[in-house]
Design an enzyme around this catalytic site. Structure first.
Site, mmCIF file in Angstrom:
data_model
loop_
_atom_site.group_PDB
_atom_site.id
_atom_site.type_symbol
_atom_site.label_atom_id
_atom_site.label_comp_id
_atom_site.label_asym_id
_atom_site.label_seq_id
_atom_site.Cartn_x
_atom_site.Cartn_y
_atom_site.Cartn_z
ATOM 1 N N LYS A 39 -17.027 12.666 -10.378
ATOM 2 C CA LYS A 39 -17.061 11.268 -9.934
ATOM 3 C C LYS A 39 -16.748 11.183 -8.440
ATOM 4 O O LYS A 39 -16.262 12.165 -7.848
ATOM 5 C CB LYS A 39 -16.038 10.463 -10.740
ATOM 6 C CG LYS A 39 -14.609 10.939 -10.555
ATOM 7 C CD LYS A 39 -13.710 10.435 -11.662
ATOM 8 C CE LYS A 39 -12.307 10.971 -11.473
ATOM 9 N NZ LYS A 39 -11.503 10.879 -12.698
ATOM 10 N N ARG A 133 -4.559 3.161 -19.058
ATOM 11 C CA ARG A 133 -5.661 2.916 -18.144
ATOM 12 C C ARG A 133 -6.814 2.577 -19.086
ATOM 13 O O ARG A 133 -6.740 1.567 -19.766
ATOM 14 C CB ARG A 133 -5.886 4.183 -17.310
ATOM 15 C CG ARG A 133 -6.471 3.965 -15.964
ATOM 16 C CD ARG A 133 -6.414 5.235 -15.118
ATOM 17 N NE ARG A 133 -7.120 6.359 -15.705
ATOM 18 C CZ ARG A 133 -7.357 7.510 -15.069
ATOM 19 N NH1 ARG A 133 -6.933 7.686 -13.834
ATOM 20 N NH2 ARG A 133 -8.013 8.495 -15.640
ATOM 21 N N TYR A 249 -4.498 4.415 21.324
ATOM 22 C CA TYR A 249 -4.054 3.056 20.967
ATOM 23 C C TYR A 249 -2.543 2.945 21.135
ATOM 24 O O TYR A 249 -1.785 3.814 20.712
ATOM 25 C CB TYR A 249 -4.388 2.756 19.504
ATOM 26 C CG TYR A 249 -5.834 2.411 19.217
ATOM 27 C CD1 TYR A 249 -6.753 2.144 20.222
ATOM 28 C CD2 TYR A 249 -6.270 2.335 17.895
ATOM 29 C CE1 TYR A 249 -8.069 1.817 19.921
ATOM 30 C CE2 TYR A 249 -7.577 2.006 17.583
ATOM 31 C CZ TYR A 249 -8.482 1.751 18.604
ATOM 32 O OH TYR A 249 -9.770 1.428 18.299
ATOM 33 N N MET A 296 -9.334 4.703 16.162
ATOM 34 C CA MET A 296 -10.649 4.382 15.589
ATOM 35 C C MET A 296 -11.475 5.642 15.341
ATOM 36 O O MET A 296 -11.260 6.315 14.361
ATOM 37 C CB MET A 296 -11.394 3.363 16.479
ATOM 38 C CG MET A 296 -12.717 2.898 15.907
ATOM 39 S SD MET A 296 -12.526 2.062 14.306
ATOM 40 C CE MET A 296 -14.222 1.980 13.760
HETATM 41 C C1 LIG Z 1 -10.748 11.960 -12.937
HETATM 42 C C2 LIG Z 1 -10.538 12.406 -14.336
HETATM 43 C C3 LIG Z 1 -10.324 13.759 -14.625
HETATM 44 C C4 LIG Z 1 -10.052 14.795 -13.549
HETATM 45 O O1 LIG Z 1 -8.701 14.711 -13.192
HETATM 46 P P1 LIG Z 1 -8.029 15.635 -12.041
HETATM 47 O O2 LIG Z 1 -6.611 15.206 -12.061
HETATM 48 O O3 LIG Z 1 -8.725 15.295 -10.786
HETATM 49 O O4 LIG Z 1 -8.233 17.039 -12.441
HETATM 50 C C5 LIG Z 1 -10.283 14.130 -15.951
HETATM 51 N N1 LIG Z 1 -10.414 13.214 -16.938
HETATM 52 C C6 LIG Z 1 -10.589 11.896 -16.694
HETATM 53 C C7 LIG Z 1 -10.700 10.954 -17.823
HETATM 54 C C8 LIG Z 1 -10.639 11.456 -15.383
HETATM 55 O O5 LIG Z 1 -10.764 10.146 -15.133
#
Ligand SMILES: *Cc1c(COP(=O)(O)O)cnc(C)c1O
Length: 344
Positions: A39, A133, A249, A296
């Site tokens: 992702k 989550r 800056y 920047m």
């Molecule tokens: C992003 C994610 C992972 C990977 O987790 P890391 O801590 O980056 O290894 C695995 N499982 C789910 C459901 C995730 O959202």
């Protein structure tokens, strides 16, 4: 069309290190196999550069968060190897999943209904064992709509695998208790840090993300995991500062004496935030301190220790993630995912 001139900043990706990181995490997954969280454009490092390497290393399960991330990954791996962690939020998403053959991770009862109403088919199921989550509560898994799902991967996600928290074992137990309740093909719990918790956490499939890309969330991974990403920038201007000259800056640096300084074209949009102030770049083994604030698009560095460096020469921002996290107070996840789009 005239070609664009070469960029003045680049993100070197060590593809051997990426391959070795996946292999190391796969080996640490015991009888399970390692997949890959890809992702967020492979945590900022680029699907185009990373996914083919992970595929060639032997990875067969790729996880993205959004449906919008699917087409980029689909160019390199079959749809049946791609999963979308946010699941199906609408009939439209369910239709897209069925049309492409990409699997949704069903996260609650509503999603399960949307999936089944859209025709159903193979999917994954996320159980929430405490991270609160995404994921269905264990209390809901006996629901007929869940029982009717054709579940490939039954999964859960650890909240604090990067710490020695009693919650890790608790989550594993709660996950284990769900396993007999739902028909499924495979089980999966561990992220990168979870893999380091030991074989008990590996189940059939692990889902590393961070550590593929060089992150070291636990000490056990310091050794097996190698640095993958190296931000580098060329000096776009070299100058002589006089005693009393200010830099950047808010003019927070004042030259104590005559000194050579160089400007690199890296900044906020590239993910090099103000929290890098006080750090240093490097040329070979020579540290080159950052002078003043990241301003920047530009950072001014002290070239006193590298008198031979001139305009057009390249310097590297040390990006070994555990050290960089300490230096900047950013997390290792943030350090990867903030890297911008302008690197060549
Ligand atoms: C992003 C994610 C992972 C990977 O987790 P890391 O801590 O980056 O290894 C695995 N499982 C789910 C459901 C995730 O959202």
């Amino acid at each position: 069309m005239t070609d664009c001139p070469p960029p003045t900043l680049r993100l070197s990706i060590d593809s051997d290190a990426l391959t070795q990181n996946w292999q190391a995490l796969n080996a640490m997954s015991g009888t399970g196999r390692a997949g890959a969280a890809v992702k967020a454009n492979c945590y900022g490092l680029g699907v185009d550069r990373c996914v083919p390497k992970l595929r060639d290393a032997g990875c067969q399960d790729f996880f993205v968060a959004h449906w919008s991330e699917v087409p980029a990954v689909l160019r390199y791996v079959p749809a049946t190897q791609i999963s979308v962690l946010h699941g199906v939020l609408s009939a439209e998403e369910a239709a897209y999943a069925r049309a492409t053959g990409v699997s949704p991770v069903i996260d609650n009862l509503r999603q399960a209904r949307i999936w089944q109403d859209g025709g159903g088919g193979s999917c994954h199921l996320m159980i929430d064992t405490g991270i609160n989550r995404l994921g269905i509560s264990p209390a809901d898994i006996a629901d007929p709509v869940i029982q009717a799902l054709d579940v490939d991967i039954l999964m859960s996600h650890l909240a604090c695998a990067d710490e020695d928290s009693p919650m890790n074992a608790q989550q594993m137990e709660d996950f284990r208790a769900c396993i007999p309740v739902i028909r499924h093909q495979r089980t999966s719990l561990a992220n990168s840090a979870g893999i380091a918790l030991g074989a008990d956490y590996a189940f059939d499939l692990t889902r590393p993300g961070l550590s593929l890309y060089g992150g070291v969330p636990r000490a056990e991974l310091d050794g097996p995991i190698r640095q993958v990403a190296r931000p580098e920038a060329s000096l776009i201007q070299v100058k002589e500062l006089q005693a009393g000259d200010k830099v950047g800056y808010n003019a927070t640096f004042t030259a104590p004496a005559r000194m050579r300084a160089g400007v690199v074209s890296l900044g906020y949009a590239d993910g090099i935030l103000r929290s890098w102030a006080g750090a240093h770049f490097r040329s070979g083994g020579t540290p080159l301190p950052i002078l003043g604030k990241v301003s920047m698009d530009m950072i001014v560095i002290d070239l006193t220790a590298a008198p031979k460096l001139g305009e057009g020469d390249w310097v590297e921002l040390p990006y070994w993630l555990p050290d960089a996290a300490q230096q900047t107070s950013l997390s290792q996840y943030e350090l990867l995912t903030v890297l911008g789009q302008r690197f060549g």
